[in-house]
Design a protein around this motif. Structure first.
Motif, mmCIF file in Angstrom:
data_model
loop_
_atom_site.group_PDB
_atom_site.id
_atom_site.type_symbol
_atom_site.label_atom_id
_atom_site.label_comp_id
_atom_site.label_asym_id
_atom_site.label_seq_id
_atom_site.Cartn_x
_atom_site.Cartn_y
_atom_site.Cartn_z
ATOM 1 N N GLY A 1 0.717 -1.122 0.051
ATOM 2 C CA GLY A 1 -0.008 -0.147 -0.022
ATOM 3 C C GLY A 1 0.595 1.122 -0.034
ATOM 4 O O GLY A 1 0.475 2.325 -0.114
ATOM 5 N N GLY A 2 2.204 1.313 -0.008
ATOM 6 C CA GLY A 2 2.922 2.418 0.038
ATOM 7 C C GLY A 2 2.856 3.100 -1.282
ATOM 8 O O GLY A 2 2.299 2.551 -2.429
ATOM 9 N N GLY A 3 3.398 4.092 -1.463
ATOM 10 C CA GLY A 3 3.544 4.700 -2.790
ATOM 11 C C GLY A 3 3.652 6.313 -2.652
ATOM 12 O O GLY A 3 4.301 6.713 -1.562
ATOM 13 N N LEU A 4 3.616 6.854 -3.669
ATOM 14 C CA LEU A 4 3.799 8.500 -3.710
ATOM 15 C C LEU A 4 2.580 9.005 -3.506
ATOM 16 O O LEU A 4 1.379 8.876 -4.138
ATOM 17 N N ALA A 5 2.599 10.287 -2.574
ATOM 18 C CA ALA A 5 1.281 11.171 -2.455
ATOM 19 C C ALA A 5 1.811 12.406 -2.032
ATOM 20 O O ALA A 5 3.000 12.840 -1.804
ATOM 21 N N GLN A 6 0.994 13.376 -2.446
ATOM 22 C CA GLN A 6 1.124 14.669 -2.418
ATOM 23 C C GLN A 6 0.726 15.284 -0.848
ATOM 24 O O GLN A 6 0.002 14.424 -0.199
ATOM 25 N N ALA A 7 1.256 16.148 -0.599
ATOM 26 C CA ALA A 7 1.206 16.588 0.893
ATOM 27 C C ALA A 7 -0.584 16.873 0.912
ATOM 28 O O ALA A 7 -1.244 17.579 0.157
ATOM 29 N N GLY A 8 -1.095 16.338 2.339
ATOM 30 C CA GLY A 8 -2.521 16.605 2.343
ATOM 31 C C GLY A 8 -3.377 15.595 2.168
ATOM 32 O O GLY A 8 -4.528 15.368 2.398
ATOM 33 N N ALA A 9 -2.717 14.509 1.086
ATOM 34 C CA ALA A 9 -3.450 13.238 0.592
ATOM 35 C C ALA A 9 -3.397 12.198 1.737
ATOM 36 O O ALA A 9 -2.763 12.440 2.963
#
Length: 121
Positions: free
Chosen positions: A8-16
């Motif tokens: 479930g990890g990955g790349l996300a933007q701040a606030g997501a």
């Protein structure tokens, strides 16, 4: 023995938001405490959250309180970490861990392989 596999990890933007999953197998039962830890580059591994499989008790690091939630699905032997309002400082490899509840709180002896979470600003 207990086997743990994170996903479930990955790349996300701040606030997501992101949700991590930990599939537990082997001798996992209500006598265990499950936890999430994380390790950022150049830093020591740190505690994030813990859940007692024998009851509803949970515990969180101050840095993630009100943003992260640890939960479980007993039928599927799954542990989750719901991460909301992500911040760049949450960037780390996240590890699922387990210990028998009779063991000292700092002695988790079963670990997953880790899943990378990267939060961009």
């Amino acid at each position: 023995q207990v086997q743990l596999v994170e996903s479930g990890g990955g790349l996300a933007q701040a606030g997501a938001s992101l949700r991590l999953s930990c599939a537990a197998s082997g001798r996992i039962n209500s006598a265990y405490v499950m936890a999430w830890f994380r390790q950022a580059p150049g830093k020591e591994r740190e505690f994030v959250a813990a859940l007692n499989l024998a009851g509803p008790a949970t515990r969180y690091a101050d840095s993630v309180k009100e943003r992260f939630t640890i939960s479980r699905d007993n039928h599927r032997n799954m542990i989750y970490l719901q991460m909301n309002n992500l911040k760049p400082e949450d960037t780390a490899v996240y590890y699922c861990a387990a210990r028998h509840r009779a063991a000292p709180s700092t002695e988790y002896n079963f670990w997953g392989q880790g899943t990378q979470v990267t939060v961009s600003s």
